[in-house]
Design a protein around this motif. Structure first.
Motif, PDB file in Angstrom:
ATOM      1  N   GLU A 505       0.939  -1.254  -0.152  1.00 34.63           N
ATOM      2  CA  GLU A 505      -0.024  -0.020   0.021  1.00 34.63           C
ATOM      3  C   GLU A 505       0.922   1.040  -0.035  1.00 34.63           C
ATOM      4  O   GLU A 505       0.416   2.092  -0.635  1.00 34.63           O
ATOM      5  N   ALA A 506       2.073   1.345   0.836  1.00 36.62           N
ATOM      6  CA  ALA A 506       2.806   2.470   0.860  1.00 36.62           C
ATOM      7  C   ALA A 506       3.403   2.724  -0.471  1.00 36.62           C
ATOM      8  O   ALA A 506       3.507   3.782  -0.789  1.00 36.62           O
ATOM      9  N   GLU A 507       3.998   1.447  -1.157  1.00 40.07           N
ATOM     10  CA  GLU A 507       4.426   1.806  -2.590  1.00 40.07           C
ATOM     11  C   GLU A 507       3.481   2.066  -3.588  1.00 40.07           C
ATOM     12  O   GLU A 507       3.836   3.114  -4.461  1.00 40.07           O
ATOM     13  N   LEU A 508       2.001   1.923  -3.439  1.00 41.85           N
ATOM     14  CA  LEU A 508       1.097   2.178  -4.305  1.00 41.85           C
ATOM     15  C   LEU A 508       0.883   3.732  -4.201  1.00 41.85           C
ATOM     16  O   LEU A 508       0.635   4.557  -5.141  1.00 41.85           O
ATOM     17  N   ARG A 509       0.743   4.047  -2.794  1.00 39.56           N
ATOM     18  CA  ARG A 509       0.714   5.542  -2.610  1.00 39.56           C
ATOM     19  C   ARG A 509       1.803   6.428  -3.332  1.00 39.56           C
ATOM     20  O   ARG A 509       1.663   7.535  -3.795  1.00 39.56           O
ATOM     21  N   ARG A 510       3.087   5.862  -2.980  1.00 37.54           N
ATOM     22  CA  ARG A 510       3.996   6.667  -3.709  1.00 37.54           C
ATOM     23  C   ARG A 510       3.946   6.536  -5.185  1.00 37.54           C
ATOM     24  O   ARG A 510       4.300   7.718  -5.798  1.00 37.54           O
ATOM     25  N   ARG A 584       4.731  32.341 -10.327  1.00 41.41           N
ATOM     26  CA  ARG A 584       4.649  31.796  -8.848  1.00 41.41           C
ATOM     27  C   ARG A 584       3.569  30.599  -9.211  1.00 41.41           C
ATOM     28  O   ARG A 584       3.683  29.429  -8.196  1.00 41.41           O
ATOM     29  N   ARG A 585       2.439  30.947  -9.478  1.00 42.76           N
ATOM     30  CA  ARG A 585       1.309  29.765  -9.718  1.00 42.76           C
ATOM     31  C   ARG A 585       1.628  28.609 -10.303  1.00 42.76           C
ATOM     32  O   ARG A 585       1.445  27.498 -10.033  1.00 42.76           O
ATOM     33  N   LEU A 586       2.329  28.709 -11.454  1.00 41.95           N
ATOM     34  CA  LEU A 586       2.828  27.645 -12.077  1.00 41.95           C
ATOM     35  C   LEU A 586       3.978  26.777 -11.448  1.00 41.95           C
ATOM     36  O   LEU A 586       3.894  25.516 -11.313  1.00 41.95           O
ATOM     37  N   ARG A 587       4.877  27.295 -10.640  1.00 47.02           N
ATOM     38  CA  ARG A 587       5.673  26.728 -10.004  1.00 47.02           C
ATOM     39  C   ARG A 587       5.010  25.883  -8.683  1.00 47.02           C
ATOM     40  O   ARG A 587       5.475  24.915  -8.444  1.00 47.02           O
ATOM     41  N   ASP A 588       3.808  26.678  -8.058  1.00 55.18           N
ATOM     42  CA  ASP A 588       3.435  25.921  -6.897  1.00 55.18           C
ATOM     43  C   ASP A 588       2.765  24.766  -7.505  1.00 55.18           C
ATOM     44  O   ASP A 588       2.442  23.721  -6.891  1.00 55.18           O
ATOM     45  N   PHE A 589       1.970  24.856  -8.690  1.00 56.05           N
ATOM     46  CA  PHE A 589       1.128  23.597  -9.388  1.00 56.05           C
ATOM     47  C   PHE A 589       2.278  22.615  -9.699  1.00 56.05           C
ATOM     48  O   PHE A 589       1.715  21.356  -9.477  1.00 56.05           O
ATOM     49  N   MET A 590       3.301  23.062 -10.010  1.00 56.13           N
ATOM     50  CA  MET A 590       4.330  21.919 -10.359  1.00 56.13           C
ATOM     51  C   MET A 590       4.873  21.178  -9.052  1.00 56.13           C
ATOM     52  O   MET A 590       5.183  19.943  -9.211  1.00 56.13           O
ATOM     53  N   THR A 591       5.362  22.091  -8.121  1.00 56.87           N
ATOM     54  CA  THR A 591       6.265  21.358  -7.164  1.00 56.87           C
ATOM     55  C   THR A 591       5.243  21.084  -5.986  1.00 56.87           C
ATOM     56  O   THR A 591       5.829  20.228  -5.228  1.00 56.87           O
ATOM     57  N   ARG A 592       4.182  21.612  -5.723  1.00 60.03           N
ATOM     58  CA  ARG A 592       3.615  21.122  -4.469  1.00 60.03           C
ATOM     59  C   ARG A 592       2.890  19.837  -4.502  1.00 60.03           C
ATOM     60  O   ARG A 592       2.329  19.338  -5.302  1.00 60.03           O
ATOM     61  N   ARG A 593       3.112  19.118  -3.206  1.00 56.74           N
ATOM     62  CA  ARG A 593       2.519  17.865  -3.003  1.00 56.74           C
ATOM     63  C   ARG A 593       1.073  17.990  -2.590  1.00 56.74           C
ATOM     64  O   ARG A 593       0.725  18.994  -1.878  1.00 56.74           O
ATOM     65  N   ASN A 594       0.407  16.837  -2.398  1.00 58.96           N
ATOM     66  CA  ASN A 594      -1.194  17.113  -1.784  1.00 58.96           C
ATOM     67  C   ASN A 594      -0.771  16.864  -0.196  1.00 58.96           C
ATOM     68  O   ASN A 594      -0.239  16.039   0.098  1.00 58.96           O
ATOM     69  N   GLY A 595      -1.236  17.989   0.184  1.00 59.27           N
ATOM     70  CA  GLY A 595      -0.769  18.167   1.735  1.00 59.27           C
ATOM     71  C   GLY A 595      -1.771  17.984   2.703  1.00 59.27           C
ATOM     72  O   GLY A 595      -1.602  18.343   3.836  1.00 59.27           O
TER      73      GLY A 595
END
Length: 759
Positions: A505-510, A584-595
């Motif tokens: 499950e952890a591998e699937l989440r990754r 900035r919006r493009l960078r956030d969209f690219m780099t931010r993870r689901n938090g």
């Protein structure tokens, strides 16, 4: 086998012990002899009950007659006393008539002679309150006499004579001149119809005692005469209290009510007595008591009923002896059957010949015993097979299974449980599992057991490797009910090793996170060209502002147009910031993870996602409508996840409407009640050509796409993101027109739901 001795307590002994079996007789077992005796006594019971009822009726009749006779004796004695009182009252009235001479009262020689002839005293008393003693036949004429003393008979009766004008009986009192106890009858003496004096005639108390003695039905009975003040005036020879004493409390605790009746009390030395009482008519305050010991009343019926009781006892003893003889005759075949049953239990051959018996029922019982033995052997074999089959199934289960009693000791455990604790097969049974675990894990296991017992149902918890081993265990506790007792007798524990499952499950989440990141990167690649055009506008405007500022500065060295120069520089700065915000919006969209979900203004999240989606697209002729309910101002959402889904849906909608004359894009966020809670519905609708039903059914499957150059993973990623947030995504045809509506549904956290949602 040996013969059963008659000395054993049950009459048949214990053949199970003789066969080497640990099967003791029940503590309350009784022999066959006693059963036969009980049956015979049960047969005689109706007759015994009839005799008992008749005996009870005879006893009740005897006691009723006894009470009637005792009360009649008291009434007879009271009538005799009443006759004596009546004579004295008449004598006093006659003497009162003789004693009046005109208006003066005299006690002449004739009156004295009558008094002496009757052996009594005559007294004349004046009116109250002085109660002057005017004359006495006991004293010579002319001798001064003292007035009547207080608490004396005259002091009791004379005031009532003057008040009522009727004859009275006075209380008992001790006469100091006579030196003994006295009582008298008093009558009014009238002159011209007025009571002027009272004539008293003394009562012979000894004569009253002899009179009571003569009225007793038996010589050993006792009788008392008591005045209305509780003073004993007369008694029979056998009565204990003396004349002049107060009636003791152990005889009567309080005065009886009624004219006659029966009372229960005590006698001398605390002996219980029964009293019959009656009151004389002419002295209603006086009381005649006739007393006998209570034992004669309680047990006097024994004499007449003794033959009946003796006959009943002899009949019962004869019946018991007959039953014992019959039991002894029948015990021999019963003992033989019992020995045969013990032999069968001990494993002797089942074809052993049944013992002969002259009793038909015992012969049938022997044959039934043989048949039952064969059936029991078949059932025992089937039960062994079922136990072995069940144990093999449990041992074949890879998960650990064990049953623990309420005392913590193991009742059943499979092979996996023994292997887990590194014990040989069968060694875990009888051990306390808590003693085999580390202290922290044992404490948690106890809490887990208690939670399952309180809930009365299965309770599942996950034990990670930090507590015991490097494995991850899923432990389920279920209360176990004993089918024989019908109540909870232990806990069934199922232990499943989910280490590999959790690792997978952890591998699937990754992998999912990486796939979502790659999807955002692919989307960003598509957005790059549009963003270049969008960045060109603020940068060109900033350049123009800066060139205008340069010309203004060169044309006017003394800077007279400084405000215009400042406006140009301010516009250049704003356009530069705008370009930076786009980057900035493009960078956030690219780099931010689901938090994870955090409180966010949903309108800002939606507007920013729409701006990201529109970057680089042809928006001329596009009619855009964005509506977000005010109640969702502080919804708990995952900003990155929502924007990633929204960008995909908006871009797909715009591409579906490419080249159409009517291009309407609608983005709405509403809330609804469903499944017992509130949900957020984020809908993206277009006016494109729509999707056929077969395509809509497979649209969220991977690699299914309606675009010629599409990979078919965008909507599949959107569905996985929606499910990870606890919601879902659906597609439907637009109502009332061509086009398609995609709806992202997410649960609304109850604590953030508006008051109307709670109602």
């Amino acid at each position: 086998m040996g013969r059963i001795g008659p000395e054993e307590r049950s009459g048949l002994g214990n053949p199970w012990s003789a066969a080497g079996l640990s099967l003791p007789l029940p503590r309350r077992s009784t022999s066959f002899r006693l059963h036969l005796v009980a049956m015979l006594l049960a047969a005689l019971l109706p007759a015994c009950l009839s005799i008992a009822i008749a005996l009870r009726q005879e006893i009740d009749e005897y006691r009723s007659t006894f009470r009637e006779q005792l009360e009649a004796a008291a009434r007879t004695a009271a009538q005799a006393v009443d006759a004596e009182l009546y004579g004295r009252i008449n004598l006093a009235a006659a003497l009162a008539a003789m004693a009046t001479d005109g208006r003066a009262l005299t006690l002449d020689e004739r009156l004295r002679a009558v008094a002496e002839r009757l052996g009594t005293g005559v007294f004349i008393y004046g009116p109250p309150p002085r109660l002057e003693n005017l004359a006495s036949s006991r004293q010579p004429p002319g001798v001064p006499l003292p007035p009547a003393p207080p608490n004396s008979g005259p002091a009791d009766a004379v005031p009532r004579i003057f008040a009522e004008g009727t004859p009275q009986i006075g209380r008992g009192w001790f006469g100091p001149f006579a030196g003994r106890w006295l009582a008298g009858a008093y009558a009014p003496a009238r002159i011209d119809g007025q009571v002027t004096a009272a004539i008293g005639v003394g009562l012979d108390l000894e004569r009253l005692g002899r009179l009571l003695e003569s009225q007793l039905p038996r010589r050993h009975d006792s009788a008392l005469l008591v005045d209305h003040y509780g003073t004993i005036l007369a008694r029979s020879a056998s009565a204990q209290p003396e004349v002049g004493e107060r009636l003791p409390g152990w005889i009567l605790a309080e005065p009886p009510q009624g004219q006659s009746g029966i009372l229960f009390g005590n006698g001398p030395q605390g002996v219980a007595q029964i009293h019959g009482f009656a009151r004389p008519i002419h002295a209603p305050g006086w009381l005649v008591l006739v007393s006998i010991p209570l034992a004669e009343y309680e047990y006097g019926w024994r004499g007449p009923t003794a033959p009946l009781i003796l006959g009943t006892i002899l009949a019962l003893l004869a019946g018991a002896a007959l039953a014992m003889m019959l039991a002894r005759r029948c015990l021999r075949p019963v003992a033989a059957l019992t020995e045969r049953a013990a032999g069968i239990i001990a494993g002797l051959p089942p074809d052993l010949a049944p013992p002969p018996s002259a009793v038909r029922e015992f012969a049938l019982l022997a044959n039934s015993l043989t048949a039952a033995h064969a059936a029991l052997q078949r059932e025992a074999a089937a039960a062994r097979h079922e136990r072995e089959l069940l144990q093999s199934v449990i041992d074949g289960t890879p998960d650990m299974v064990k049953v623990v009693g309420l005392d913590g000791r193991t009742l059943v455990a499979n092979a996996a449980a023994h292997a887990f604790f590194r014990l040989p097969p069968g060694a875990l049974v009888g051990l306390r599992v808590y003693d085999l675990l580390p202290e922290a894990l044992a404490a948690r296991a106890r809490r887990h057991d208690a939670a399952a017992l309180r809930a009365g149902r299965a309770v599942t918890e996950e034990y990670n490797g930090r507590l015991f081993t490097d494995r991850c265990l899923m432990v389920t506790k279920v209360p176990w009910r004993d089918p024989a007792q019908g109540k909870v007798a232990g806990i069934i524990t199922l232990i499943q090793d989910v280490t590999e499952q959790r690792r997978t499950e952890a591998e699937l989440r990754r992998a999912e996170d990486e796939m979502q990141r790659l999807g955002r990167r692919a989307t960003a690649t598509v957005l790059a060209s549009g963003l270049a055009h969008e960045l060109n506008q603020p940068l060109t405007a900033a350049t123009n502002y800066l060139r205008a500022a340069e010309r203004l500065a060169a044309a006017t060295p003394d800077l007279p147009r400084l405000p215009l120069l400042r406006d140009a520089l301010r516009g250049a700065a704003e356009q530069t910031l705008r370009a930076g915000e786009i980057i900035r919006r493009l960078r956030d969209f690219m780099t931010r993870r689901n938090g994870g979900a955090v409180p966010e203004p949903l309108s800002a999240v939606v507007e920013e996602g729409v701006r990201l989606a529109l970057g680089g697209l042809e928006t001329a002729g596009l009619h855009l409508r964005v509506e977000v309910e005010e109640a969702l101002a502080g919804a708990l959402v995952d900003r990155v996840a929502v924007q990633q889904v929204l960008v995909n849906l908006v871009r797909n909608a715009i591409e579906a409407m490419r080249g159409l004359p009517q291009r309407e894009l609608t983005v709405t966020a509403t809330r609804r009640m469903a499944e017992g809670g509130w949900w957020i519905d984020l809908a993206v609708g277009d006016t494109g050509p729509g999707l056929p039903a077969p395509v809509r059914e497979r649209l969220f499957e991977p690699f299914v796409s309606t675009k010629p150059d599409g990979m078919g993973v965008g909507l599949a990623i959107c569905q996985r993101i929606a499910e990870a947030c606890g919601g879902g995504i659906a597609v439907a045809a637009a109502a009332g027109s061509s086009g398609t509506v995609f709806t992202l549904s997410l649960p609304l956290v109850p604590s953030l739901a508006p008051p109307s949602a709670e109602a």
